[in-house]
Design an enzyme around this catalytic site. Structure first.
Site, short mmCIF file in Angstrom:
data_model
loop_
_atom_site.label_atom_id
_atom_site.label_comp_id
_atom_site.label_asym_id
_atom_site.label_seq_id
_atom_site.Cartn_x
_atom_site.Cartn_y
_atom_site.Cartn_z
N THR A 190 31.32 30.59 -8.16
CA THR A 190 32.77 30.46 -8.06
C THR A 190 33.19 31.20 -6.80
OG1 THR A 190 33.04 30.39 -10.44
CG2 THR A 190 34.87 31.36 -9.22
N ARG A 218 36.58 21.88 -21.23
CA ARG A 218 36.48 23.35 -21.32
C ARG A 218 37.21 23.99 -20.12
NH1 ARG A 218 34.25 27.45 -17.68
NH2 ARG A 218 33.53 29.20 -18.91
N GLY A 220 37.74 27.67 -18.20
CA GLY A 220 37.18 29.02 -18.12
C GLY A 220 38.24 30.06 -17.80
N1 ASP Z 1 33.98 32.17 -14.30
C1 ASP Z 1 33.70 30.77 -14.11
C2 ASP Z 1 33.91 30.04 -15.41
O1 ASP Z 1 33.52 30.55 -16.45
C3 ASP Z 1 32.31 30.50 -13.63
C4 ASP Z 1 31.73 31.43 -12.61
O2 ASP Z 1 32.41 32.31 -12.13
O3 ASP Z 1 30.56 31.27 -12.25
O4 ASP Z 1 34.40 28.95 -15.39
#
Ligand code: ASP
Length: 323
Positions: A190, A218, A220
């Site tokens: 991310t 979903r 996040g």
């Molecule tokens: N935090 C992000 C999510 O859960 C993914 C990530 O940061 O790698 O969608």
């Protein structure tokens, strides 16, 4: 006595330039995701590519801040460089969900006004972070999702792309691998940025494709204000990366600010406690970047590595990915 007073005065005078040098007038910190970032997994060639892209993102934000621009503009400029790069899990290069589609989330928060904007589950907006900013600036809402968010982006004249724009071979291979193993561990970075401008204003921005093989629909932590993103001029600006469900349940980004305000912790004490103790004890993996109103930086992670970098009016740029 006279001698003592003189020594005291001298030592005060000597610490002033030091304190001034330590406290930057502007600062920018970025991340490109936390995870299994180890020398074994990142080839030297890839490492060079990552370093160059992180430096480019820092330079984009630095241009804004050094020129007297706002923390929000700087954070978005830095994030957009990474959204456009297939190296990261945001914009182009986003990971695939369990249905083999890219669904993107992003959010921004302005520490001066307390305003925030987010989009979740979007599939055709080229720059989700820009869409998040439009939600903040040009709608009465904080979060728009899916087709509603896309219709809003269209009205706002943002660039829309075919879903195939986000495709990269690497993310597809990761999806196929994870699918084969029916395992939900695969993850690439991310992106996020936090900035402090010359006016003393803080801002935070986060953009992601979410987690590989996530369930269709979903959402996040990244678009959730207080979980993946938070900014307040009173305390700090925060952008998170990691296993989103843990970050939502623990209101991680807001908790950094709350611990600073309620417990009087420094930004580093608050951020390190949350990532390395609280989340770790629950099995929550990830990291965050945080910047306080005095330009103090904290970048803790409890994963093998995290892509990260900073530049301030006093030091840097510097980029790192391993421990
Ligand atoms: N935090 C992000 C999510 O859960 C993914 C990530 O940061 O790698 O969608």
């Amino acid at each position: 006595m006279k001698h003592l007073a003189l020594t005291l005065l001298l030592s005060i005078l000597m610490t002033i330039p030091q304190a001034m040098a330590q406290q930057p007038v502007w600062a920018l910190v970025i991340h490109g995701g936390a995870g299994n970032v180890t020398p074994g997994r990142i080839t030297p060639d890839k490492q060079v590519q990552y370093e160059a892209k992180l430096l480019e993102a820092l330079a984009a934000g630095q241009n804004v801040l050094a020129g007297g621009g706002t923390a929000m503009d700087a954070a978005i400029a830095a994030v957009q460089i990474m959204e456009e790069s297939p190296l990261f899990n945001s914009g182009k290069g986003a990971v695939f969900n369990a249905d083999g589609k890219n669904e993107l989330d992003a959010s921004v928060m302005d520490g001066r006004t307390g305003k925030a904007g987010a989009v979740a589950g979007v599939t055709v907006i080229r720059s989700p972070v820009e869409a998040a900013r439009r939600v903040m600036d040009s709608s009465a809402h904080v979060m728009l999702s899916g087709r509603g968010a896309e219709a809003f982006a269209r009205e706002q004249g943002l660039e829309l792309v075919e879903p195939s724009y986000f495709y990269t071979d690497e993310s597809w291979q990761e999806y196929m691998k994870v699918k084969e193993r029916l395992e939900k561990e695969g993850r690439k970075g991310t992106v996020g940025a936090v900035a402090l401008d010359k006016e003393g204003n803080l801002a935070a921005a986060t953009s992601t494709g979410g987690m590989t093989f996530k369930k269709y629909g979903r959402i996040g932590d990244s678009p959730v204000i207080g979980a993946g993103t938070y900014a307040s001029n009173e305390s700090c600006a925060v952008s998170c990366t990691g296993h989103g469900e843990y970050f939502i349940r623990n209101s991680v980004a807001y908790d950094v600010s709350a611990r600073m305000l309620y417990l009087g912790e420094t930004v580093d004490q608050a951020a390190t406690y949350i990532i390395n103790e609280k989340l770790k004890s629950q099995g929550g993996t990830g990291g965050l970047i945080a910047l306080d109103k005095n330009g103090n930086i904290s970048t803790p992670f409890n994963t093998p590595g995290m892509f990260r970098g900073f530049v301030t009016s006093a030091s840097g740029p510097e980029v790192k990915m391993f421990r």
